[in-house]
Design a protein around this motif. Structure first.
Motif, short mmCIF file in Angstrom:
data_model
loop_
_atom_site.label_atom_id
_atom_site.label_comp_id
_atom_site.label_asym_id
_atom_site.label_seq_id
_atom_site.Cartn_x
_atom_site.Cartn_y
_atom_site.Cartn_z
N GLY A 138 0.80 -1.22 0.00
CA GLY A 138 0.00 0.00 0.00
C GLY A 138 0.83 1.27 0.00
O GLY A 138 0.33 2.34 -0.37
N ALA A 139 2.08 1.19 0.40
CA ALA A 139 2.93 2.38 0.42
C ALA A 139 3.07 2.99 -0.96
O ALA A 139 3.19 4.21 -1.09
CB ALA A 139 4.32 2.01 0.98
N CYS A 140 3.00 2.17 -1.98
CA CYS A 140 3.17 2.65 -3.36
C CYS A 140 2.04 3.58 -3.79
O CYS A 140 2.17 4.29 -4.79
CB CYS A 140 3.26 1.47 -4.33
N GLU A 141 0.94 3.60 -3.05
CA GLU A 141 -0.19 4.45 -3.41
C GLU A 141 -0.01 5.89 -2.93
O GLU A 141 -0.77 6.77 -3.31
CB GLU A 141 -1.49 3.86 -2.85
N LEU A 142 0.99 6.13 -2.09
CA LEU A 142 1.25 7.47 -1.56
C LEU A 142 2.29 8.18 -2.43
O LEU A 142 3.07 7.55 -3.14
CB LEU A 142 1.79 7.37 -0.13
N GLU A 143 2.32 9.52 -2.32
CA GLU A 143 3.42 10.26 -2.92
C GLU A 143 4.63 10.03 -2.01
O GLU A 143 4.58 10.31 -0.82
CB GLU A 143 3.09 11.75 -2.99
N LEU A 144 5.71 9.51 -2.57
CA LEU A 144 6.87 9.10 -1.78
C LEU A 144 8.12 9.90 -2.15
O LEU A 144 8.31 10.28 -3.30
CB LEU A 144 7.15 7.61 -2.00
N ALA A 145 8.97 10.10 -1.14
CA ALA A 145 10.28 10.71 -1.37
C ALA A 145 11.10 9.79 -2.28
O ALA A 145 10.91 8.56 -2.26
CB ALA A 145 11.00 10.89 -0.03
N PRO A 146 12.01 10.34 -3.08
CA PRO A 146 12.82 9.50 -3.98
C PRO A 146 13.52 8.35 -3.27
O PRO A 146 13.52 7.22 -3.77
CB PRO A 146 13.82 10.48 -4.59
N LEU A 147 14.12 8.58 -2.11
CA LEU A 147 14.82 7.52 -1.39
C LEU A 147 13.87 6.38 -1.04
O LEU A 147 14.19 5.21 -1.23
CB LEU A 147 15.48 8.07 -0.13
N THR A 148 12.69 6.73 -0.56
CA THR A 148 11.70 5.72 -0.18
C THR A 148 11.22 4.95 -1.40
O THR A 148 11.19 3.71 -1.39
CB THR A 148 10.51 6.38 0.54
N ARG A 149 10.86 5.66 -2.45
CA ARG A 149 10.31 5.04 -3.65
C ARG A 149 11.33 4.17 -4.38
O ARG A 149 11.04 3.04 -4.76
CB ARG A 149 9.77 6.14 -4.58
#
Length: 137
Positions: A113-124
């Motif tokens: 589910g994390a992929c559904e959020l806007e993520l920082a480059p490091l996280t993504r």
């Protein structure tokens, strides 16, 4: 010349194997909790300090597993890179994260589910693929 920010961050998992992601005040991207390492401070000490200041968590250094150093463009500071000392921490039953300091929002999400959020480059680009790999083992 690109300026590098040295940070420490945590992959925090709860009992349900959900990942804690935070969004700082005035920003839109979610990322791992943590923050900048002060001069003369060790990365794990910085992480423990930041988790306490920003989320009210008290972490035993022995509960943190070092995963490595990772680099990516900074999410909130254009033209900067982050060099992140990343740690894996599984919270104990009853541990609760309470947003404080500059944290506007914290969300427990499934790894998928994390992929559904806007993520920082490091996280993504680095953290989520690493977490998926480690979590499946």
């Amino acid at each position: 010349m690109t300026t590098t920010l040295h940070i420490a961050a945590a992959v925090l998992l709860n009992e349900q194997q959900q990942l804690l992601l935070v969004r700082k005040r005035g920003t839109s991207a979610f990322m791992q909790p943590g923050g900048k390492i002060d001069p003369g401070e060790q990365p794990l000490d910085a992480l423990i300090r930041e988790l306490h200041e920003e989320l009210g968590l008290v972490i035993d250094p022995g509960d943190a597993t070092f995963l490595g150093n990772y680099q990516a463009p900074a999410a909130n500071e254009p033209g900067f890179m982050v060099d992140c000392a990343l740690y894996w921490i599984e919270l104990k039953p009853g541990d609760q994260a309470i947003t404080a300091a500059e944290i506007e929002e914290a969300q427990w999400v499934s790894i998928a589910g994390a992929c559904e959020l806007e993520l920082a480059p490091l996280t993504r680009e680095l953290v989520l693929p690493l977490v998926k790999c480690l979590h499946s083992n």
